[in-house]
Design an enzyme around this catalytic site. Structure first.
Site: not given
Length: 291
Positions: A2-3, A51, A255
């Site tokens: 999650p951002e 986060k 990523r």
């Protein structure tokens, strides 16, 4: 993962149902804290830090949790059936007279003295959604490694806390540079930092990480998740490939990056979408201003 804006919303939801209330149910299902007795303690606040989630309790204790890839907090009214996953996936339960918050698949569940929170989150850079946001410090940390590619530099929570892969990709597009462009070669890096702060602030209470200004599900992003689809600006197919993560010891495919080879100038990696890779983009001499 999650951002920062997603974690901010989780903290706001937990604060709404737990903040200021006394725990009538508390169960930490991890070996290190399985015997901890938190019943009767009042939840002072649930605060996001990048986060990370910090649930502060009276008596000087903090429950530190992190969602990482699969973790999730779900809130239920008293007596409601829990539906977030199998019972064996539950890592933490915090309940009051009216609501129960259940943490599923949480990879980090740590109970520590509130006075020692910095031992857990002190390494983080300025928090994009925190009350003490410091843009100059974030810029200083980014420029400390001028040869580092901009995407992993933005993802590094030690530089600034809260950016995830969606924003890293979108910020590169909006700055007109490829994710591999060295930090020191990004024109007006201060504007990139300011835009990151603005975007997370706008999205902190809504879903979708909207960067285009259009909240429709298929219009929210410029390039992220849009491999082989036409660029919203120039129509060139968006490319994608793997990119190493922000931290040490990460694999090269941790990523996935997306970029437009016409709108974004700078070096590129090998594309995995069939379009092939190149050393520079078609837009090398067409640097666009940050929007």
């Amino acid at each position: 993962m999650p951002e920062g804006d997603s974690v901010f919303r989780v903290a706001a939801q937990l604060q709404q149902v737990l903040g200021g209330r006394v725990l009538t149910l508390a169960d930490l299902r991890v070996p290190a804290h399985a015997t901890a007795d938190l019943v009767g303690r009042r939840v002072l606040e649930v605060a996001p830090r990048g986060k990370h989630l910090l649930t502060r309790l009276d008596g000087g204790l903090t429950l530190h949790t992190h969602l990482r890839m699969d973790g999730r907090w779900k809130v239920f009214t008293a007596g409601e059936r829990w539906t977030g996953g199998a019972d064996w996936q539950i890592r933490a339960v915090l309940g009051t007279a009216g609501h129960t918050a259940v943490g599923y698949r949480l990879p980090v569940v740590e109970l520590l003295p509130t006075a020692q929170e910095e031992s857990t989150v002190g390494h983080l850079g300025p928090d994009l959604l925190g009350p003490g946001w410091d843009a100059e410090e974030a810029l200083r940390r980014l420029l400390a490694q001028p040869e580092r590619p901009i995407a992993p530099a933005l993802l590094d929570q030690c530089n600034l806390a809260g950016i995830g892969n969606v924003y890293a990709n979108e910020l590169c597009f909006m700055a007109g540079v490829t994710p591999w462009t060295p930090v020191g070669q990004v024109a007006r890096l201060d504007r990139v930092v300011a835009l990151a702060h603005r975007l997370l602030g706008l999205n902190r209470l809504r879903h979708g990480h909207v960067t285009t200004g259009d909240t429709r599900v298929d219009r929210r992003h410029w390039v992220y998740g849009r491999a082989r689809q036409p660029c919203r600006r120039c129509g060139t197919p968006v490319r994608t490939t793997g990119f190493g993560a922000a931290g040490p010891g990460a694999s090269a495919q941790d990523r996935v990056v997306f970029w437009c080879p016409r709108c974004q100038s700078g070096p590129t990696g090998a594309s995995t979408d069939g379009a092939g890779g190149s050393r520079t983009t078609e837009g090398q001499t067409r640097r666009r201003r940050l929007v």
